[in-house]
Design a protein around this motif. Structure first.
Motif, PDB file in Angstrom:
ATOM      1  N   LEU A 322       0.833  -1.208   0.000  1.00  0.00           N
ATOM      2  CA  LEU A 322       0.000   0.000   0.000  1.00  0.00           C
ATOM      3  C   LEU A 322       0.864   1.253   0.000  1.00  0.00           C
ATOM      4  O   LEU A 322       0.561   2.232  -0.684  1.00  0.00           O
ATOM      5  N   PHE A 323       1.958   1.195   0.774  1.00  0.00           N
ATOM      6  CA  PHE A 323       2.871   2.334   0.817  1.00  0.00           C
ATOM      7  C   PHE A 323       3.366   2.677  -0.600  1.00  0.00           C
ATOM      8  O   PHE A 323       3.365   3.829  -1.012  1.00  0.00           O
ATOM      9  N   VAL A 324       3.787   1.637  -1.323  1.00  0.00           N
ATOM     10  CA  VAL A 324       4.316   1.870  -2.666  1.00  0.00           C
ATOM     11  C   VAL A 324       3.221   2.448  -3.573  1.00  0.00           C
ATOM     12  O   VAL A 324       3.445   3.422  -4.309  1.00  0.00           O
ATOM     13  N   ALA A 325       2.008   1.875  -3.474  1.00  0.00           N
ATOM     14  CA  ALA A 325       0.906   2.383  -4.307  1.00  0.00           C
ATOM     15  C   ALA A 325       0.644   3.853  -3.978  1.00  0.00           C
ATOM     16  O   ALA A 325       0.512   4.696  -4.872  1.00  0.00           O
ATOM     17  N   GLN A 326       0.619   4.168  -2.662  1.00  0.00           N
ATOM     18  CA  GLN A 326       0.352   5.551  -2.255  1.00  0.00           C
ATOM     19  C   GLN A 326       1.487   6.477  -2.698  1.00  0.00           C
ATOM     20  O   GLN A 326       1.253   7.579  -3.202  1.00  0.00           O
ATOM     21  N   ALA A 327       2.738   6.003  -2.520  1.00  0.00           N
ATOM     22  CA  ALA A 327       3.882   6.848  -2.871  1.00  0.00           C
ATOM     23  C   ALA A 327       3.866   7.224  -4.348  1.00  0.00           C
ATOM     24  O   ALA A 327       4.251   8.333  -4.723  1.00  0.00           O
ATOM     25  N   PHE A 328       3.432   6.292  -5.197  1.00  0.00           N
ATOM     26  CA  PHE A 328       3.419   6.564  -6.636  1.00  0.00           C
ATOM     27  C   PHE A 328       2.043   7.040  -7.103  1.00  0.00           C
ATOM     28  O   PHE A 328       1.777   7.114  -8.309  1.00  0.00           O
ATOM     29  N   LEU A 371       2.811  -2.965  -9.454  1.00  0.00           N
ATOM     30  CA  LEU A 371       3.316  -1.765  -8.773  1.00  0.00           C
ATOM     31  C   LEU A 371       4.806  -1.603  -9.044  1.00  0.00           C
ATOM     32  O   LEU A 371       5.519  -2.601  -9.223  1.00  0.00           O
ATOM     33  N   PRO A 372       5.311  -0.359  -9.055  1.00  0.00           N
ATOM     34  CA  PRO A 372       6.727  -0.133  -9.407  1.00  0.00           C
ATOM     35  C   PRO A 372       7.701  -0.763  -8.420  1.00  0.00           C
ATOM     36  O   PRO A 372       7.526  -0.631  -7.215  1.00  0.00           O
ATOM     37  N   LEU A 373       8.705  -1.434  -8.963  1.00  0.00           N
ATOM     38  CA  LEU A 373       9.660  -2.143  -8.103  1.00  0.00           C
ATOM     39  C   LEU A 373      10.663  -1.230  -7.398  1.00  0.00           C
ATOM     40  O   LEU A 373      11.364  -1.668  -6.504  1.00  0.00           O
ATOM     41  N   GLU A 374      10.712   0.046  -7.811  1.00  0.00           N
ATOM     42  CA  GLU A 374      11.611   0.967  -7.107  1.00  0.00           C
ATOM     43  C   GLU A 374      11.232   1.003  -5.622  1.00  0.00           C
ATOM     44  O   GLU A 374      12.059   1.269  -4.759  1.00  0.00           O
TER      45      GLU A 374
END
Ligand code: ASP
Length: 425
Positions: A322-328, A371-374
């Motif tokens: 979720l963090f990654v989704a929110q960050a991007f 979701l982005p792997l970065e």
């Protein structure tokens, strides 16, 4: 002469650096990356390829690692009838608690929103977010029409389904399955070794990616990372104190406080070593000597749990995905939420009980929903702190399952359980 001196100083510094524990190297890589990125600003983009190389190397591991370790996980269940029944009970219990763990993770991540406001931009170099497929399509598609194509194109959910099916078949054919199981065990071992080697590159990869992120987004990114740590710790506390206590009280009719007293030592070992496999001897001791569980049960259910049950890891994957989704700034559809729950639950079967394994599996979850792997490299910098909490949850989850199953099989000495204080300390 002076070049010789420089050389020997350099090799001394290198030897010292190599003696630093990996998690600390990664932390140093992260801090240096942030500092260098903040100092260089936009120019820090030139350091990104170091990070991308690391991300590619992790990606290289996913398919073979999941495939082999999942088969080993499934085939580690023995085939005698009692083992079969207990194995089945454990399997169902493990899968159910893991999917609840990830749901708690998603809820905490949704409430605390650690990644909101980071406004990162995905450059499309890894995986683009696709149109969400329908639920029916998603369900039909988890069975591969061609397993080799699924392996080749990295369709992880399909790979998982095929590996589980193959694992079960190998167990069912008994003696004739043993040679193939031995091959997969050896390959899985090699993949663990390779993972270990790849993780040694993490400090440099994390350095490159953090420099790029800090250069591009400034120091505003620190707060979200602290929020991720808080979210994971709150989720873990809820899962252990709330959910496990509830199961012990309602399903097993046991006092949870006695349970937590009895497993203190295993929890401490798990928290400090970040390895549930490494904690197994301590868990065994707690199960037999403090909780009053018969060795017949603990010697089967605990190792099985160590291999396939990772509630803490699944919870962490919920929060971090979720963090990654929110960050991007990517909105997830509910089909994607269900996919995350499914993938993380199944992936937890293939996660090795060693430090950092959950991070590699996070790439799998992110890849599955596009979701982005970065995001993985950003999380990598704080991963050890998260690993400590999730490993403690993993280990206590295995012990909860063992206790509940022992009780249901009449193999729990309740007098000993109720007298339980940690005798192993
Ligand atoms: N370190 C965890 C364990 O050993 C696995 C993970 O990295 O999530 O249980």
């Amino acid at each position: 002469m002076s070049t010789q001196k420089t050389q020997s100083t350099a090799s001394r510094i290198w030897a010292r650096w190599m003696a630093v524990p990996l998690w600390m190297q990664i932390l140093i890589g992260m801090i240096l990356g942030i500092l260098v990125g903040a100092a260089l600003g936009e120019q820090a983009t030139s350091l990104k390829p170091i990070g991308s190389l690391f991300v590619n190397t992790i990606q290289m591991l996913i398919v073979p690692l999941v495939f082999c370790s999942l088969i080993v996980g499934v085939t580690s269940m023995q085939d005698t009838s009692k083992m079969g029944r207990i194995g089945f009970k454990s399997f169902v219990f493990y899968l159910a608690t893991t999917s609840i763990a990830i749901t708690i993770g998603l809820m905490v991540g949704g409430l605390l929103q650690p990644g909101v406001g980071l406004n990162m931009v995905h450059d499309g170099a890894t995986q683009a977010v696709k149109e969400a497929p329908s639920v029916v399509d998603t369900l039909i598609n988890i069975v591969p029409t061609n397993p080799v194509a699924a392996l080749a194109s990295g369709k992880i959910l399909q790979v998982i389904v095929f590996a589980v099916a193959l694992g079960i078949s190998l167990v069912l054919i008994g003696e004739r399955g043993k040679p193939a199981i031995a091959v997969f065990e050896s390959l899985a071992e090699a993949m663990f070794k390779l993972t270990d080697m790849v993780m040694k590159l993490a400090p440099y990869g994390v350095f490159g990616l953090m420099a790029w992120v800090a250069g591009e987004y400034g120091l505003d990114m620190l707060m979200p990372l602290i929020k991720v740590v808080i979210a994971v710790y709150i989720g873990c506390a809820l899962h252990i104190l709330g959910f496990y206590s509830l199961i012990l009280t309602t399903v097993a009719k046991l006092n949870p406080i006695k349970f937590f007293k009895g497993i203190r030592n295993a929890m401490a070992v798990a928290f400090t070593t970040s390895s549930s496999a490494g904690t197994l001897p301590a868990s065994m001791k707690c199960a037999n000597e403090s909780l009053g569980i018969n060795k017949k049960i603990s010697s089967f259910v605990l190792p099985l749990g160590t291999t396939i049950n990772m509630d803490g890891t699944a919870l962490y994957q919920g929060v971090t995905a979720l963090f990654v989704a929110q960050a991007f700034g990517i909105d997830l559809t509910w089909v994607e939420y269900v996919t995350i729950i499914l993938t993380a639950t199944l992936a937890s079967i293939g996660t090795a009980g060693v430090p950092g394994a959950g991070l590699v599996m996070l790439t799998l979850v992110l890849t599955t929903v596009g979701l982005p792997l970065e995001g993985v490299a950003i999380i990598a910098g704080i991963d050890r702190v998260l690993d400590m909490a999730r490993t403690a949850v993993n280990v206590s989850g295995d012990l909860v399952a063992t206790t509940v199953i022992a009780k249901s099989e009449g193999e729990l000495d309740e007098v000993q359980y109720n007298a339980s204080t940690d005798k192993t300390a």
